[in-house]
Design a protein around this motif. Structure first.
Motif, PDB file in Angstrom:
ATOM      1  N   LEU A  31       0.754  -1.256   0.037  1.00 39.20           N
ATOM      2  CA  LEU A  31      -0.148   0.076  -0.052  1.00 39.20           C
ATOM      3  C   LEU A  31       0.859   1.174  -0.199  1.00 39.20           C
ATOM      4  O   LEU A  31       2.210   1.022   0.625  1.00 39.20           O
ATOM      5  CB  LEU A  31      -0.725   0.075   1.191  1.00 39.20           C
ATOM      6  N   LEU A  82      -1.063  -2.666  -4.698  1.00 36.70           N
ATOM      7  CA  LEU A  82      -2.191  -1.562  -4.525  1.00 36.70           C
ATOM      8  C   LEU A  82      -1.657  -0.014  -4.518  1.00 36.70           C
ATOM      9  O   LEU A  82      -2.697   0.769  -4.336  1.00 36.70           O
ATOM     10  CB  LEU A  82      -3.116  -1.853  -3.453  1.00 36.70           C
ATOM     11  N   ALA A  83      -0.378  -0.012  -4.406  1.00 35.32           N
ATOM     12  CA  ALA A  83      -0.075   1.236  -4.087  1.00 35.32           C
ATOM     13  C   ALA A  83      -0.154   2.208  -5.728  1.00 35.32           C
ATOM     14  O   ALA A  83      -0.095   1.746  -6.773  1.00 35.32           O
ATOM     15  CB  ALA A  83       1.444   1.214  -4.106  1.00 35.32           C
ATOM     16  N   ALA A  87      -0.609   8.929  -4.605  1.00 30.57           N
ATOM     17  CA  ALA A  87      -1.568   8.889  -3.315  1.00 30.57           C
ATOM     18  C   ALA A  87      -1.114   9.550  -2.179  1.00 30.57           C
ATOM     19  O   ALA A  87       0.157   9.896  -2.017  1.00 30.57           O
ATOM     20  CB  ALA A  87      -1.651   7.374  -3.129  1.00 30.57           C
ATOM     21  N   ASN A  91      -5.685   8.389   0.775  1.00 26.83           N
ATOM     22  CA  ASN A  91      -6.098   7.221  -0.162  1.00 26.83           C
ATOM     23  C   ASN A  91      -5.767   5.984   0.634  1.00 26.83           C
ATOM     24  O   ASN A  91      -6.286   4.916  -0.037  1.00 26.83           O
ATOM     25  CB  ASN A  91      -5.465   7.400  -1.467  1.00 26.83           C
ATOM     26  N   GLN A  95      -7.156   2.039  -0.179  1.00 28.28           N
ATOM     27  CA  GLN A  95      -6.263   0.789  -0.444  1.00 28.28           C
ATOM     28  C   GLN A  95      -6.483  -0.323   0.462  1.00 28.28           C
ATOM     29  O   GLN A  95      -6.348  -1.513   0.113  1.00 28.28           O
ATOM     30  CB  GLN A  95      -4.837   1.343  -0.518  1.00 28.28           C
ATOM     31  N   GLN A  98      -9.237  -2.520  -0.240  1.00 26.99           N
ATOM     32  CA  GLN A  98      -8.678  -3.520  -1.204  1.00 26.99           C
ATOM     33  C   GLN A  98      -7.852  -4.560  -0.629  1.00 26.99           C
ATOM     34  O   GLN A  98      -8.062  -5.703  -1.094  1.00 26.99           O
ATOM     35  CB  GLN A  98      -8.155  -2.668  -2.295  1.00 26.99           C
TER      36      GLN A  98
END
Length: 279
Positions: A31, A82-83, A87, A91, A95, A98
C-alpha cells in the motif's frame, strides 16, 4: 514395569510443548504511493511493480515478497500491489479495503511524501490529519484481517534529495520542468533565509509524519512493526534515484529500501532464508 512406563508416557504426552508454527503469510499487499508502485524504476514515467521494494518479483530488488517466498513458496504469485502514484494519506483507507478484500495477511505501508510535496507549503497535510488517516487504515485491517500483520516504512528524507541533487543541473532541470515536490525542491540553488527556512519546515513536517507512524504502529500492538526511521535516516545518493525524474528510487534505490526495511520484520520470518538467492 511395562504398564507403569506406558501410563507415564501417555500422561506426559499432553504436557509436551507444541512447537509454535512459524509465521508464513499466504497473501501480501503493498500500500502507498509511487515509491511502492516502483514508479520510474524500469521505464519512462511508468509504474514498475516488479521492482517494488515491497511486492516486486524482480530478483535485482530482493523485495519483501521475494524474501518471504524464499522462506515459504506458498506465497508464490500472491503479491498484490495496490500502491498508486500520487496517493496521499487520504487514499490509504481505500487501499486497505482492497487489501482486506484480497485477503492479505501481510501489508506494507509507505505513504506521506505526497502529503508534503504539494504546490504550496500551506497545503501540506496537517500532522493530526495524517495520523488519523493512517490509524483508520490500520483499524480497517484489524477489523477485516484480525490475524494479519503490518509493516510501516518511514517516509524518505526529501531534504536529503535536495542536498544530493541541488548541484546537478540535470536534476534541477527535471525538478523545475516537472514541478517535482515544489515545497522542497523549488529554487534549489537559493540560499536566502526564506528558502532555507522553508526546506527546514518541510523536513520537519516529514519527520512529524514519521513520528505519527511510530505512534500509530505502537498503538496497534505487536502485529505492527515500524522501521524506526531506517528509510528516513539513510543517506542515499543520486545513484539510488531514477534518472527520469531525479526523485523516485531506481531499481538500486528500491533494493536499498527493501534491505533497510526487512530487518524490522526479519524475526517474524526467522530461519530458514530471509534473503532470496542472488540472481
Amino acid at each position: 514395569m511395562t504398564a507403569f512406563l506406558s501410563v507415564t508416557a501417555v500422561s506426559a504426552g499432553p504436557a509436551a510443548a507444541v512447537p509454535e508454527r512459524p509465521w508464513r503469510p499466504a497473501v501480501m499487499a503493498a500500500l502507498g504511493d509511487s515509491i511502492s508502485a516502483g514508479f520510474n524504476a524500469c521505464g519512462w514515467y511508468v509504474s514498475c511493480t516488479s521492482r517494488s521494494w515491497s511486492a516486486g518479483d524482480h530478483t535485482d530488488v530482493r523485495s519483501h515478497y521475494l524474501r518471504l517466498r524464499a522462506a515459504d513458496g506458498a506465497i508464490e504469485g500472491n503479491n498484490v500491489n495496490l500502491a498508486v502514484p500520487g496517493a496521499t494519506s487520504a487514499n490509504l483507507a481505500g487501499q486497505m479495503r482492497q487489501a482486506v478484500a484480497r485477503r492479505a495477511d501481510y501489508v506494507t505501508i509507505l505513504i506521506g511524501a505526497q502529503d508534503a510535496c504539494v504546490p504550496e507549503e500551506r497545503r501540506m497535510t496537517p500532522v493530526e490529519v495524517y495520523q488519523r488517516r493512517v490509524a483508520e487504515a490500520l483499524r480497517l485491517f484489524r477489523q477485516g484481517r484480525p490475524a494479519g500483520r503490518v509493516f510501516v516504512a518511514s517516509i524518505p528524507d526529501i531534504k536529503r534529495l535536495w542536498q544530493v541533487g541541488k548541484d546537478d543541473p540535470i536534476a534541477r532541470g527535471f525538478w523545475s520542468v516537472a514541478r517535482i515536490c515544489p515545497t522542497m525542491l523549488a529554487r534549489p540553488t537559493s540560499t536566502t533565509e526564506a528558502d532555507r527556512a522553508r526546506r527546514d519546515r518541510v523536513r520537519a513536517r516529514v519527520a512529524a509524519y514519521n513520528a505519527a507512524l511510530a505512534r500509530v504502529c505502537a498503538d496497534y500492538g505487536p502485529a505492527c512493526r515500524f522501521d524506526g526511521n531506517a528509510v528516513f535516516g539513510y543517506r542515499f545518493t543520486l545513484d539510488h534515484v531514477s534518472r527520469w525524474d531525479y526523485f523516485h528510487p531506481n531499481a538500486d534505490g528500491q533494493r536499498l529500501i527493501a534491505a533497510q526495511t526487512f530487518a524490522a520484520v526479519d524475526d517474524w520470518v526467522g530461519a530458514p532464508a530471509t534473503e532470496p538467492a542472488e540472481p
